[in-house]
Design a protein around this motif. Structure first.
Motif, PDB file in Angstrom:
ATOM      1  N   ARG A   7     -10.782 -31.628 -64.440  1.00  0.00           N
ATOM      2  CA  ARG A   7     -12.224 -31.348 -64.350  1.00  0.00           C
ATOM      3  C   ARG A   7     -12.565 -30.719 -63.008  1.00  0.00           C
ATOM      4  N   ARG A   8     -11.959 -31.226 -61.933  1.00  0.00           N
ATOM      5  CA  ARG A   8     -12.204 -30.673 -60.609  1.00  0.00           C
ATOM      6  C   ARG A   8     -11.740 -29.221 -60.552  1.00  0.00           C
ATOM      7  N   LEU A   9     -10.539 -28.965 -61.085  1.00  0.00           N
ATOM      8  CA  LEU A   9     -10.029 -27.591 -61.087  1.00  0.00           C
ATOM      9  C   LEU A   9     -10.893 -26.682 -61.958  1.00  0.00           C
ATOM     10  N   ASP A  10     -11.319 -27.184 -63.110  1.00  0.00           N
ATOM     11  CA  ASP A  10     -12.174 -26.373 -63.984  1.00  0.00           C
ATOM     12  C   ASP A  10     -13.492 -26.028 -63.295  1.00  0.00           C
ATOM     13  N   ARG A  11     -14.046 -26.999 -62.566  1.00  0.00           N
ATOM     14  CA  ARG A  11     -15.294 -26.750 -61.840  1.00  0.00           C
ATOM     15  C   ARG A  11     -15.076 -25.692 -60.758  1.00  0.00           C
ATOM     16  N   GLU A  12     -13.977 -25.788 -60.028  1.00  0.00           N
ATOM     17  CA  GLU A  12     -13.682 -24.795 -58.997  1.00  0.00           C
ATOM     18  C   GLU A  12     -13.453 -23.413 -59.601  1.00  0.00           C
ATOM     19  N   ILE A  13     -12.811 -23.369 -60.763  1.00  0.00           N
ATOM     20  CA  ILE A  13     -12.580 -22.094 -61.448  1.00  0.00           C
ATOM     21  C   ILE A  13     -13.908 -21.464 -61.840  1.00  0.00           C
ATOM     22  N   ARG A  14     -14.811 -22.276 -62.389  1.00  0.00           N
ATOM     23  CA  ARG A  14     -16.134 -21.752 -62.766  1.00  0.00           C
ATOM     24  C   ARG A  14     -16.896 -21.245 -61.543  1.00  0.00           C
ATOM     25  N   GLN A  15     -16.854 -22.001 -60.447  1.00  0.00           N
ATOM     26  CA  GLN A  15     -17.567 -21.586 -59.235  1.00  0.00           C
ATOM     27  C   GLN A  15     -16.994 -20.290 -58.675  1.00  0.00           C
ATOM     28  N   THR A  16     -15.672 -20.177 -58.668  1.00  0.00           N
ATOM     29  CA  THR A  16     -15.043 -18.968 -58.144  1.00  0.00           C
ATOM     30  C   THR A  16     -15.347 -17.774 -59.040  1.00  0.00           C
ATOM     31  N   ALA A  17     -15.377 -17.987 -60.346  1.00  0.00           N
ATOM     32  CA  ALA A  17     -15.716 -16.897 -61.260  1.00  0.00           C
ATOM     33  C   ALA A  17     -17.160 -16.433 -61.040  1.00  0.00           C
ATOM     34  N   LYS A  18     -18.075 -17.385 -60.783  1.00  0.00           N
ATOM     35  CA  LYS A  18     -19.460 -17.025 -60.486  1.00  0.00           C
ATOM     36  C   LYS A  18     -19.539 -16.210 -59.205  1.00  0.00           C
ATOM     37  N   LYS A  19     -18.786 -16.627 -58.189  1.00  0.00           N
ATOM     38  CA  LYS A  19     -18.776 -15.894 -56.925  1.00  0.00           C
ATOM     39  C   LYS A  19     -18.251 -14.480 -57.125  1.00  0.00           C
ATOM     40  N   GLU A  21     -18.303 -12.629 -59.852  1.00  0.00           N
ATOM     41  CA  GLU A  21     -19.312 -11.824 -60.536  1.00  0.00           C
ATOM     42  C   GLU A  21     -20.445 -11.432 -59.584  1.00  0.00           C
ATOM     43  N   ALA A  22     -20.835 -12.348 -58.698  1.00  0.00           N
ATOM     44  CA  ALA A  22     -21.899 -12.042 -57.743  1.00  0.00           C
ATOM     45  C   ALA A  22     -21.453 -10.947 -56.773  1.00  0.00           C
ATOM     46  N   VAL A  23     -20.206 -10.990 -56.334  1.00  0.00           N
ATOM     47  CA  VAL A  23     -19.702  -9.946 -55.433  1.00  0.00           C
ATOM     48  C   VAL A  23     -19.681  -8.611 -56.161  1.00  0.00           C
ATOM     49  N   ARG A  24     -19.297  -8.620 -57.419  1.00  0.00           N
ATOM     50  CA  ARG A  24     -19.273  -7.370 -58.192  1.00  0.00           C
ATOM     51  C   ARG A  24     -20.673  -6.789 -58.363  1.00  0.00           C
ATOM     52  N   ARG A  25     -21.694  -7.660 -58.396  1.00  0.00           N
ATOM     53  CA  ARG A  25     -23.072  -7.191 -58.496  1.00  0.00           C
ATOM     54  C   ARG A  25     -23.628  -6.765 -57.136  1.00  0.00           C
ATOM     55  N   GLY A  26     -22.877  -7.012 -56.063  1.00  0.00           N
ATOM     56  CA  GLY A  26     -23.314  -6.600 -54.733  1.00  0.00           C
ATOM     57  C   GLY A  26     -24.090  -7.654 -53.975  1.00  0.00           C
ATOM     58  N   GLU A  27     -24.037  -8.897 -54.421  1.00  0.00           N
ATOM     59  CA  GLU A  27     -24.745  -9.965 -53.719  1.00  0.00           C
ATOM     60  C   GLU A  27     -23.936 -10.408 -52.503  1.00  0.00           C
ATOM     61  N   LEU A  28     -24.619 -10.948 -51.506  1.00  0.00           N
ATOM     62  CA  LEU A  28     -23.961 -11.313 -50.252  1.00  0.00           C
ATOM     63  C   LEU A  28     -23.636 -12.799 -50.133  1.00  0.00           C
ATOM     64  N   GLU A  64     -18.483  -0.746 -48.667  1.00  0.00           N
ATOM     65  CA  GLU A  64     -17.707  -0.748 -49.910  1.00  0.00           C
ATOM     66  C   GLU A  64     -16.352  -1.429 -49.716  1.00  0.00           C
ATOM     67  N   SER A  65     -15.674  -1.143 -48.608  1.00  0.00           N
ATOM     68  CA  SER A  65     -14.361  -1.742 -48.379  1.00  0.00           C
ATOM     69  C   SER A  65     -14.471  -3.245 -48.142  1.00  0.00           C
ATOM     70  N   THR A  66     -15.548  -3.688 -47.491  1.00  0.00           N
ATOM     71  CA  THR A  66     -15.763  -5.121 -47.297  1.00  0.00           C
ATOM     72  C   THR A  66     -15.991  -5.806 -48.638  1.00  0.00           C
ATOM     73  N   GLY A  67     -16.780  -5.187 -49.501  1.00  0.00           N
ATOM     74  CA  GLY A  67     -17.001  -5.745 -50.842  1.00  0.00           C
ATOM     75  C   GLY A  67     -15.711  -5.790 -51.647  1.00  0.00           C
ATOM     76  N   ASN A  68     -14.900  -4.742 -51.540  1.00  0.00           N
ATOM     77  CA  ASN A  68     -13.622  -4.728 -52.255  1.00  0.00           C
ATOM     78  C   ASN A  68     -12.681  -5.804 -51.737  1.00  0.00           C
ATOM     79  N   ALA A  69     -12.678  -6.020 -50.427  1.00  0.00           N
ATOM     80  CA  ALA A  69     -11.827  -7.061 -49.852  1.00  0.00           C
ATOM     81  C   ALA A  69     -12.258  -8.448 -50.329  1.00  0.00           C
ATOM     82  N   ALA A  70     -13.562  -8.676 -50.392  1.00  0.00           N
ATOM     83  CA  ALA A  70     -14.069  -9.960 -50.880  1.00  0.00           C
ATOM     84  C   ALA A  70     -13.696 -10.149 -52.351  1.00  0.00           C
ATOM     85  N   GLU A  71     -13.785  -9.087 -53.119  1.00  0.00           N
ATOM     86  CA  GLU A  71     -13.422  -9.162 -54.539  1.00  0.00           C
ATOM     87  C   GLU A  71     -11.932  -9.479 -54.710  1.00  0.00           C
ATOM     88  N   MET A  72     -11.098  -8.849 -53.894  1.00  0.00           N
ATOM     89  CA  MET A  72      -9.661  -9.120 -53.958  1.00  0.00           C
ATOM     90  C   MET A  72      -9.363 -10.562 -53.561  1.00  0.00           C
TER      91      MET A  72
END
Length: 105
Positions: A7-19, A21-28, A64-72
């Motif tokens: 459950r802990r890992l699943d919660r972390e996976i969901r949170q990381t996936a949300k992050k 998606e937010a980076v892909r949308r350009g949120e900080l 753009e490169s900072t956003g790409n690095a965060a996405e990676m």
């Protein structure tokens, strides 16, 4: 392995996936401190150059490169979490099979 670990890992996976998606949308908000500082420097430099009537091309590239690095980074984190979850499941299945085969029947 306990279900609490999963459950802990699943919660972390969901949170990381949300992050991610937010980076892909350009949120900080999902950026770490280093990435936020780099983004702020690029924004400030681009704004300064724009106010002076010059091109902000290099600042845009930095943003753009900072956003790409965060996405990676978030992709790598997500992959590691999925790998850890799979390892826990495999370990639990192996333990269960060993228990089953060690009995009388």
């Amino acid at each position: 392995m306990s279900s609490a670990d999963l459950r802990r890992l699943d919660r972390e996976i969901r949170q990381t996936a949300k992050k991610l998606e937010a980076v892909r949308r350009g949120e900080l908000w999902p950026l770490n401190g280093r990435e936020r500082r780099a983004m702020a420097r690029a924004l400030a430099g681009g704004a300064y150059r724009t106010v002076r009537g010059r091109s902000a091309g290099r600042a845009e590239q930095r943003i753009e490169s900072t956003g790409n690095a965060a996405e990676m980074r978030l992709n790598a984190e997500l992959t590691a979490l999925h790998g850890e979850r799979q390892r826990l499941l495999t370990e639990a299945a192996r333990t269960k099979a060993a228990k089953k085969s060690s009995g009388w029947w």
